[in-house]
Design an enzyme around this catalytic site. Structure first.
Site, short mmCIF file in Angstrom:
data_model
loop_
_atom_site.label_atom_id
_atom_site.label_comp_id
_atom_site.label_asym_id
_atom_site.label_seq_id
_atom_site.Cartn_x
_atom_site.Cartn_y
_atom_site.Cartn_z
N GLU A 97 0.96 -1.13 -0.05
CA GLU A 97 0.01 0.00 0.03
C GLU A 97 0.68 1.28 0.07
O GLU A 97 1.99 1.31 0.55
CB GLU A 97 -0.78 0.01 1.30
CG GLU A 97 -1.73 -0.93 1.37
CD GLU A 97 -1.51 -2.21 2.13
OE1 GLU A 97 -0.33 -2.42 2.37
OE2 GLU A 97 -2.35 -2.94 2.50
N CYS B 201 2.57 8.23 2.26
CA CYS B 201 3.08 7.63 3.27
C CYS B 201 3.65 6.28 2.57
O CYS B 201 2.71 5.65 1.73
CB CYS B 201 1.94 7.33 4.45
SG CYS B 201 2.38 5.87 5.53
N CYS C 199 7.00 -7.25 7.26
CA CYS C 199 7.79 -6.78 8.15
C CYS C 199 8.25 -7.93 9.29
O CYS C 199 7.59 -8.73 9.65
CB CYS C 199 7.35 -5.63 8.74
SG CYS C 199 8.47 -4.74 9.84
N CYS D 151 5.62 -6.19 15.47
CA CYS D 151 5.22 -5.69 16.70
C CYS D 151 3.58 -6.19 16.84
O CYS D 151 2.79 -6.28 15.94
CB CYS D 151 5.00 -4.26 16.57
SG CYS D 151 6.48 -3.47 16.13
N CYS E 143 0.38 -4.39 15.24
CA CYS E 143 0.45 -3.85 13.83
C CYS E 143 0.13 -5.08 12.91
O CYS E 143 0.66 -6.21 12.82
CB CYS E 143 1.91 -3.46 13.55
SG CYS E 143 2.30 -3.03 11.70
N CYS F 243 -2.50 4.38 10.30
CA CYS F 243 -1.35 3.55 10.78
C CYS F 243 -1.71 2.27 11.35
O CYS F 243 -2.47 1.88 12.31
CB CYS F 243 -0.80 4.46 11.95
SG CYS F 243 -0.44 6.20 11.66
N1 SAH Z 1 8.43 0.14 11.00
C1 SAH Z 1 8.47 1.64 11.08
C2 SAH Z 1 7.26 2.38 10.13
C3 SAH Z 1 6.02 1.89 9.68
S1 SAH Z 1 4.78 1.89 11.07
C4 SAH Z 1 7.96 1.87 12.58
O1 SAH Z 1 7.38 1.04 12.99
O2 SAH Z 1 8.27 2.96 13.07
C5 SAH Z 1 4.26 3.54 11.21
C6 SAH Z 1 3.76 3.91 12.47
O3 SAH Z 1 2.56 3.35 12.78
C7 SAH Z 1 4.65 3.33 13.57
O4 SAH Z 1 4.77 4.28 14.53
C8 SAH Z 1 3.84 2.33 14.11
O5 SAH Z 1 4.40 1.79 15.34
C9 SAH Z 1 2.28 2.86 14.20
N2 SAH Z 1 1.39 1.55 14.09
C10 SAH Z 1 1.41 0.41 14.18
N3 SAH Z 1 0.34 -0.09 14.26
C11 SAH Z 1 -0.48 0.83 14.80
C12 SAH Z 1 -1.89 0.90 14.97
N4 SAH Z 1 -2.67 -0.25 15.05
N5 SAH Z 1 -2.37 1.70 15.39
C13 SAH Z 1 -1.87 3.17 15.14
N6 SAH Z 1 -0.49 3.21 14.89
C14 SAH Z 1 0.02 1.91 14.58
FE1 SF4 Z 2 7.07 -3.37 11.43
FE2 SF4 Z 2 4.56 -2.59 11.87
FE3 SF4 Z 2 6.41 -2.92 13.90
FE4 SF4 Z 2 6.35 -0.97 12.08
S1 SF4 Z 2 4.98 -1.18 13.57
S2 SF4 Z 2 8.30 -2.30 12.75
S3 SF4 Z 2 5.99 -2.03 10.24
S4 SF4 Z 2 5.52 -4.73 12.51
#
Ligand code: SAH
Ligand code: SF4
Length: 339
Positions: free
Chosen positions: A90, A105, A112, A116, A119, A331
């Site tokens: 995306e 974005c 990935c 996390c 996510c 996000c």
């Molecule tokens: N991998 C990188 C960049 C992509 S994620 C990182 O983790 O920073 C971009 C942002 O979206 C990050 O701050 C991530 O923690 C946040 N994010 C991930 N899942 C989310 C969710 N369910 N709700 C809100 N923000 C989220």
């Molecule tokens: Fe990867 Fe999602 Fe964690 Fe960013 S927030 S490092 S995209 S798993």
């Protein structure tokens, strides 16, 4: 067949030289690609018809397809793009009513590996890196489709940019030089890959580093982000301070707010203490629901309370506006699949 997207001026000159055309033609093609968002060689109307026909035999503008396009009620547009090998990512265009900025974005990887817990991208696991051309294709696709010029790029789509640093840096160079997007308008967001942060610190760049901290202490961070086991908050702090010292730039700390987990008064105080001697702004991100977990978004009241507590510590704090949630473009909601 050469794909013109991603080629710099010199590389385009190699093509025009072979067709016995001047460097000026290369410049025109370059501008059609990056600044005027040509969809095809036929769009390049200041090239002669004959030359366009010759060029079409050896080159085309792009090999990326828009698989799905969704427009949110708030104007956010999400594209699902398909690369020639069939992998999809995306890319999201955000516009804010009160600003002239158009922010793309972009994704840096398919899937990935960091995984996390909150996510949707992480749930898919890691599929592959995107090369720099595939990264900039995302911005070009937006420009070609909307006819608008992107003014800011954030690496906040799928993937961990600092685990694909070489391609990310090359893409940033092209955003800067060919798209004429200033370095300060480029933001790299990381889950905290320390070697990558150190590498960025050594480059003399004016771009913004955003760190996904999301927790006020080691225990909570470990629960949310496995990466804390490898690169913990105390080591991160050293890396962040080094980054500030070397670049002179203020860091953006991203902090996901999850109800009853990291949104308490105690958390706000611990966070303020952790950030006390780091030159940073804080961006609070109210959690966006994804299908795979039980986390909840805090009430607006507790978000504001958390914000106030942090502001009292002297930090500049913003709350991230949620964009495109109705099309799963917010996000953490990107997973590279057709819904
Ligand atoms: N991998 C990188 C960049 C992509 S994620 C990182 O983790 O920073 C971009 C942002 O979206 C990050 O701050 C991530 O923690 C946040 N994010 C991930 N899942 C989310 C969710 N369910 N709700 C809100 N923000 C989220
Ligand atoms: Fe990867 Fe999602 Fe964690 Fe960013 S927030 S490092 S995209 S798993």
């Amino acid at each position: 067949m050469q794909i013109l997207t991603g080629l710099n001026q010199n590389e385009i000159e190699t093509i025009t030289d072979a067709l016995h055309q001047s460097k000026f033609r290369a410049r025109q093609i370059h501008n059609w690609i990056y600044l005027k968002s040509a969809k095809s060689i036929d769009d390049m109307t200041d090239l002669s018809k004959d030359f366009r026909e010759e060029l079409k035999k050896v080159a085309k503008v792009t090999d990326v397809k828009i698989k799905v396009k969704q427009v949110s009620s708030d104007g956010t547009i999400k594209y699902l793009l398909e690369y020639p090998d069939g992998e999809c990512v995306e890319t999201v265009l955000m516009r804010f009513d009160n600003r002239a900025n158009l922010t793309a974005c972009v994704s840096s990887q398919v899937g990935c590996a960091v995984n996390c817990s909150f996510c949707a991208t992480g749930k898919r696991g890691f599929i592959r890196n995107l090369n720099y051309k595939e990264i900039i294709e995302q911005v070009l696709t937006i420009q070609r489709d909307t006819g608008l010029k992107v003014t800011n790029v954030v690496f906040m789509g799928q993937g961990e940019p600092l685990l694909n640093l070489e391609n990310v840096l090359k893409a940033m160079e092209i955003f800067n030089e060919s798209f004429q997007i200033g370095q300060r308008r480029l933001t790299v967001s990381t889950s905290g890959i320390i070697p990558g942060i150190n590498e960025l610190a050594n480059l003399d760049m004016q771009s913004t580093l955003a760190l996904s901290l999301h927790a006020p202490n080691h225990e909570i961070r470990k629960q949310l982000m496995q990466i804390e086991e490898k690169y913990n908050m105390s080591d991160l702090k050293i890396a962040l301070k080094n980054y500030v010292e070397k670049t002179g730039r203020r860091i953006t700390i991203e902090y996901l707010l999850i109800k009853d987990l990291n949104d308490t008064t105690e958390s706000a105080k611990q966070l303020a203490e952790y950030l006390r001697d780091i030159k940073c702004n804080v961006n609070l991100i109210p959690y966006n629901p994804t299908a795979d977990n039980d986390y909840k978004r805090p009430s607006n009241n507790s978000i504001m309370k958390f914000k106030c507590l942090l502001e009292h510590s002297g930090k500049k704090v913003t709350v991230r506006l949620e964009r495109g949630a109705d099309i799963d473009a917010a996000c953490g909601q990107l997973k590279g699949k057709v819904n």
